[in-house]
Design a protein around this motif. Structure first.
Motif, PDB file in Angstrom:
ATOM      1  N   ALA A 122       1.173  -1.419   0.558  1.00 15.01           N
ATOM      2  CA  ALA A 122      -0.166  -0.096   0.092  1.00 15.01           C
ATOM      3  C   ALA A 122       0.862   1.191  -0.090  1.00 15.01           C
ATOM      4  CB  ALA A 122      -0.634   0.180   1.274  1.00 15.01           C
ATOM      5  N   LYS A 123       2.271   1.469   1.290  1.00 17.77           N
ATOM      6  CA  LYS A 123       3.001   2.112   0.668  1.00 17.77           C
ATOM      7  C   LYS A 123       3.038   2.693  -0.654  1.00 17.77           C
ATOM      8  CE  LYS A 123       7.600   0.745   1.704  1.00 17.77           C
ATOM      9  NZ  LYS A 123       8.474   1.394   0.565  1.00 17.77           N
ATOM     10  N   GLY A 124       3.410   1.640  -1.793  1.00 20.70           N
ATOM     11  CA  GLY A 124       3.714   2.084  -3.021  1.00 20.70           C
ATOM     12  C   GLY A 124       5.304   1.588  -3.528  1.00 20.70           C
ATOM     13  N   ALA A 125       5.555   2.468  -4.921  1.00 17.71           N
ATOM     14  CA  ALA A 125       7.130   1.446  -5.027  1.00 17.71           C
ATOM     15  C   ALA A 125       8.698   2.340  -4.489  1.00 17.71           C
ATOM     16  CB  ALA A 125       7.263   1.425  -6.723  1.00 17.71           C
ATOM     17  N   THR A 170      -0.075   8.320 -12.934  1.00 17.53           N
ATOM     18  CA  THR A 170      -0.251   6.713 -12.454  1.00 17.53           C
ATOM     19  C   THR A 170       1.090   6.764 -11.196  1.00 17.53           C
ATOM     20  OG1 THR A 170      -1.527   5.713 -14.155  1.00 17.53           O
ATOM     21  CG2 THR A 170      -0.221   4.167 -12.355  1.00 17.53           C
ATOM     22  N   ALA A 171       2.445   7.219 -12.247  1.00 19.33           N
ATOM     23  CA  ALA A 171       3.810   6.825 -11.535  1.00 19.33           C
ATOM     24  C   ALA A 171       3.339   7.644 -10.605  1.00 19.33           C
ATOM     25  CB  ALA A 171       4.848   7.491 -12.297  1.00 19.33           C
ATOM     26  N   MET A 172       2.729   8.920 -10.285  1.00 21.13           N
ATOM     27  CA  MET A 172       2.899   9.832  -9.767  1.00 21.13           C
ATOM     28  C   MET A 172       1.639   8.607  -8.049  1.00 21.13           C
ATOM     29  SD  MET A 172       4.242  12.407 -10.145  1.00 21.13           S
ATOM     30  CE  MET A 172       4.964  13.379 -11.453  1.00 21.13           C
ATOM     31  N   VAL A 173       0.897   8.093  -8.480  1.00 23.27           N
ATOM     32  CA  VAL A 173       0.366   8.064  -7.758  1.00 23.27           C
ATOM     33  C   VAL A 173       0.191   6.305  -6.656  1.00 23.27           C
ATOM     34  CG1 VAL A 173      -2.168   6.719  -7.242  1.00 23.27           C
ATOM     35  CG2 VAL A 173      -2.031   8.718  -8.591  1.00 23.27           C
ATOM     36  N   VAL A 174       1.693   6.070  -7.264  1.00 21.07           N
ATOM     37  CA  VAL A 174       1.833   4.892  -6.764  1.00 21.07           C
ATOM     38  C   VAL A 174       2.992   4.175  -6.471  1.00 21.07           C
ATOM     39  CG1 VAL A 174       0.140   3.112  -8.241  1.00 21.07           C
ATOM     40  CG2 VAL A 174       2.920   3.955  -9.855  1.00 21.07           C
ATOM     41  N   ALA A 175       3.702   5.786  -6.371  1.00 19.32           N
ATOM     42  CA  ALA A 175       5.330   6.267  -5.846  1.00 19.32           C
ATOM     43  C   ALA A 175       5.214   6.271  -4.448  1.00 19.32           C
ATOM     44  CB  ALA A 175       5.685   6.987  -6.347  1.00 19.32           C
ATOM     45  N   ALA A 176       5.843   5.338  -3.240  1.00 21.39           N
ATOM     46  CA  ALA A 176       5.986   5.881  -2.212  1.00 21.39           C
ATOM     47  C   ALA A 176       6.131   6.994  -1.896  1.00 21.39           C
ATOM     48  CB  ALA A 176       6.691   4.211  -1.505  1.00 21.39           C
ATOM     49  N   PRO A 177       6.193   7.107  -0.381  1.00 22.84           N
ATOM     50  CA  PRO A 177       6.543   8.900  -0.079  1.00 22.84           C
ATOM     51  C   PRO A 177       8.211   8.644  -0.124  1.00 22.84           C
ATOM     52  CG  PRO A 177       5.181   7.517   1.596  1.00 22.84           C
ATOM     53  CD  PRO A 177       5.421   6.640   0.382  1.00 22.84           C
ATOM     54  N   TYR A 178       8.580   9.528  -0.166  1.00 22.90           N
ATOM     55  CA  TYR A 178      10.122   9.575  -0.832  1.00 22.90           C
ATOM     56  C   TYR A 178      10.834   8.855  -1.621  1.00 22.90           C
ATOM     57  CZ  TYR A 178       9.574  11.717   4.950  1.00 22.90           C
ATOM     58  OH  TYR A 178       9.116  12.319   5.745  1.00 22.90           O
ATOM     59  N   GLY A 179       9.941   8.637  -2.438  1.00 24.45           N
ATOM     60  CA  GLY A 179      10.442   8.099  -3.261  1.00 24.45           C
ATOM     61  C   GLY A 179      10.677   9.409  -4.728  1.00 24.45           C
ATOM     62  N   GLN A 180      11.001   8.219  -6.211  1.00 24.20           N
ATOM     63  CA  GLN A 180      11.965   8.640  -7.253  1.00 24.20           C
ATOM     64  C   GLN A 180      10.612   8.534  -8.179  1.00 24.20           C
ATOM     65  OE1 GLN A 180      16.189   8.190  -6.841  1.00 24.20           O
ATOM     66  NE2 GLN A 180      15.216   6.994  -5.284  1.00 24.20           N
ATOM     67  N   VAL A 181      10.369   9.307  -8.552  1.00 26.44           N
ATOM     68  CA  VAL A 181       9.995   9.249 -10.426  1.00 26.44           C
ATOM     69  C   VAL A 181      10.688  10.023 -11.653  1.00 26.44           C
ATOM     70  CG1 VAL A 181       7.209   9.544 -11.461  1.00 26.44           C
ATOM     71  CG2 VAL A 181       7.675   9.637  -8.980  1.00 26.44           C
ATOM     72  N   LEU A 182      11.139   8.695 -12.438  1.00 32.91           N
ATOM     73  CA  LEU A 182      12.096   9.218 -13.755  1.00 32.91           C
ATOM     74  C   LEU A 182      11.108   9.413 -14.264  1.00 32.91           C
ATOM     75  CD1 LEU A 182      13.871   7.629 -11.127  1.00 32.91           C
ATOM     76  CD2 LEU A 182      15.094   8.116 -12.825  1.00 32.91           C
ATOM     77  N   LEU A 183      11.300  10.402 -15.141  1.00 31.70           N
ATOM     78  CA  LEU A 183      10.355  10.379 -16.914  1.00 31.70           C
ATOM     79  C   LEU A 183      11.674  10.427 -17.690  1.00 31.70           C
ATOM     80  CD1 LEU A 183       8.383  13.392 -15.471  1.00 31.70           C
ATOM     81  CD2 LEU A 183       7.914  10.528 -14.955  1.00 31.70           C
ATOM     82  N   MET A 184      11.160   8.903 -17.939  1.00 34.26           N
ATOM     83  CA  MET A 184      12.077   8.600 -19.558  1.00 34.26           C
ATOM     84  C   MET A 184      11.912   8.517 -20.543  1.00 34.26           C
ATOM     85  SD  MET A 184      14.234   5.377 -19.737  1.00 34.26           S
ATOM     86  CE  MET A 184      13.621   4.019 -20.021  1.00 34.26           C
ATOM     87  N   GLY A 185      10.125   8.800 -20.746  1.00 35.44           N
ATOM     88  CA  GLY A 185       9.623   9.215 -22.353  1.00 35.44           C
ATOM     89  C   GLY A 185       9.455  10.196 -22.155  1.00 35.44           C
ATOM     90  N   SER A 186       9.563  10.408 -23.434  1.00 38.52           N
ATOM     91  CA  SER A 186       8.936  11.955 -23.761  1.00 38.52           C
ATOM     92  C   SER A 186       7.567  12.376 -23.910  1.00 38.52           C
ATOM     93  CB  SER A 186       9.917  11.835 -25.067  1.00 38.52           C
ATOM     94  OG  SER A 186      11.465  12.362 -24.373  1.00 38.52           O
ATOM     95  N   PRO A 187       6.719  13.228 -23.321  1.00 34.18           N
ATOM     96  CA  PRO A 187       5.635  13.211 -24.165  1.00 34.18           C
ATOM     97  C   PRO A 187       5.306  14.346 -24.493  1.00 34.18           C
ATOM     98  CG  PRO A 187       5.955  13.436 -20.958  1.00 34.18           C
ATOM     99  CD  PRO A 187       7.178  13.484 -22.112  1.00 34.18           C
ATOM    100  N   ARG A 188       4.314  13.932 -26.023  1.00 32.84           N
ATOM    101  CA  ARG A 188       4.475  14.279 -26.983  1.00 32.84           C
ATOM    102  C   ARG A 188       2.405  14.914 -27.689  1.00 32.84           C
ATOM    103  NH1 ARG A 188       8.226  10.352 -28.616  1.00 32.84           N
ATOM    104  NH2 ARG A 188      10.148  11.623 -29.308  1.00 32.84           N
ATOM    105  N   THR A 189       1.722  13.729 -27.061  1.00 31.93           N
ATOM    106  CA  THR A 189       0.250  14.015 -27.766  1.00 31.93           C
ATOM    107  C   THR A 189      -0.790  14.715 -26.549  1.00 31.93           C
ATOM    108  OG1 THR A 189      -0.436  11.553 -26.596  1.00 31.93           O
ATOM    109  CG2 THR A 189       0.325  12.105 -28.616  1.00 31.93           C
ATOM    110  N   PRO A 190      -1.031  15.659 -27.015  1.00 31.36           N
ATOM    111  CA  PRO A 190      -2.501  16.307 -25.635  1.00 31.36           C
ATOM    112  C   PRO A 190      -2.729  15.390 -24.576  1.00 31.36           C
ATOM    113  CG  PRO A 190      -2.565  17.129 -28.120  1.00 31.36           C
ATOM    114  CD  PRO A 190      -1.675  15.845 -27.912  1.00 31.36           C
TER     115      PRO A 190
END
Length: 341
Positions: free
Chosen positions: A206-209, A224-244
């Motif tokens: 429940a605490k997340g990744a 979704t990444a923000m939701v499933v990240a644990a407190p003090y966790g790290q979220v790495l954005l490797m893909g490039s968002p391109r579509t609206p």
């Protein structure tokens, strides 16, 4: 000398263009390279072919994952010699004058003799995938979630698993999930996006990744990444968002704030090509490591490369269509410049 190169003339309009290569006046920093194979970059190239890249202009000359033989070198080129087999960040072309300083990536890397041409082309994508792990503060016992199992996400999952941490990969496309299982990824969430959060949290708790890597480039997956990240966790954005994408930014910002998340942009420009003062990390260091994984078949090029095509407009458009619309069968596409049909 005459050369053929791929050109994106406009949205869903691909052609082969004949050009003259001046071999009599090679500039000091240039190399003349005959291409053997090149790998299509599904993210960058599809964004141009299908008009997903905001502000993209045409004509566009795609490609940055090429392997070839050095024919001549300019006076200032010291790290490769004629007859060397190299990975270079050149466009899709049969022969080209390549200047590392003016290329998309700055790569001119002499390949190990044990590395095949196709493995060499895959090595470039392997380096890009390293950007989803190098900035992270990985600790023993961490749980890492990787969103998206295209080529970059799959390679990133392999790297994390090699480090001995727990990896949960997320991919709703059945073919990609099955490919990841064949590649040795142990835990995969392959359900629809609507129930992914519940499935991920059921696996990692429940605490997340501790670390979440978005390799999809889809804004919904980043949410979704923000939701499933644990407190003090790290979220790495490797893909490039391109579509609206329409959504409520407050929800994402709230997760970042309340859980004190660290969000890291992982574009392929974070590290120098060669090691420099102040940074022990470099592209060359990573490529040597990835070559070892390729030679040991921990990364299996034959598994990841599903199609090999000749350099003609019809087959190129079929490949782009497959990578865009038929993810159940297409993963990696090699252009074989010695193939006639």
């Amino acid at each position: 000398m005459q050369a053929d190169r791929v050109v994106i003339q406009g949205i869903q309009t691909i052609a082969m263009e004949r050009q003259k290569v001046d071999t009599e006046h090679i500039q000091p920093k240039e190399c003349l390279i005959e291409t053997k194979v090149s790998l299509i970059s599904a993210g960058t190239e599809l964004s141009r072919v299908y008009g997903l890249k905001q502000g993209a202009t045409y004509p566009s000359y795609p490609g940055y994952c090429a392997v070839g033989k050095v024919l001549q070198v300019g006076d200032d080129v010291k790290d490769v010699q004629p007859d060397d087999r190299v990975l270079f960040s050149g466009t899709h072309a049969s022969v080209q004058l390549f200047d590392r300083e003016h290329s998309d990536g700055g790569v001119l890397y002499r390949l190990d003799p044990q590395t095949s041409d196709e493995e060499g082309a895959l090595l470039m994508m392997g380096w890009i995938a390293m950007n989803g792990i190098l900035p992270a503060e990985v600790k023993p016992g961490d749980c890492v979630v990787v969103m998206g199992l295209g080529m970059l996400g799959l390679l990133c999952s392999i790297y994390y698993q090699q480090m001995g941490v727990r990896v949960i990969a997320v991919e709703p496309v059945a073919h990609r999930a099955q490919l990841a299982r064949k590649a040795g990824i142990k835990e995969i969430v392959d359900c629809s996006p609507e129930v992914q959060v519940a499935e991920i949290l059921a696996k990692c708790g429940a605490k997340g990744a501790d670390i979440v890597v978005d390799a999809s480039g889809l804004s919904a997956c980043i949410e979704t990444a923000m939701v499933v990240a644990a407190p003090y966790g790290q979220v790495l954005l490797m893909g490039s968002p391109r579509t609206p994408y329409e959504g409520n930014l407050t929800n994402a910002f709230s997760h970042i704030h309340m859980k004190m998340l660290t969000v890291i942009g992982c574009l392929n420009r974070r590290y120098p090509y060669q090691a420099k003062e102040g940074s022990r990390l470099s592209m060359v260091r990573s490529m040597r490591y990835i070559e070892e994984l390729l030679q040991k078949k921990i990364i299996d090029a034959d598994l990841l490369i599903t199609h090999r095509i000749a350099p003609n407009a019809e087959q190129l458009m079929q490949a782009y269509d497959g990578l865009m619309n038929h993810k159940e069968t297409y993963s990696g596409v090699i252009i074989d410049w010695e193939r006639k049909n």
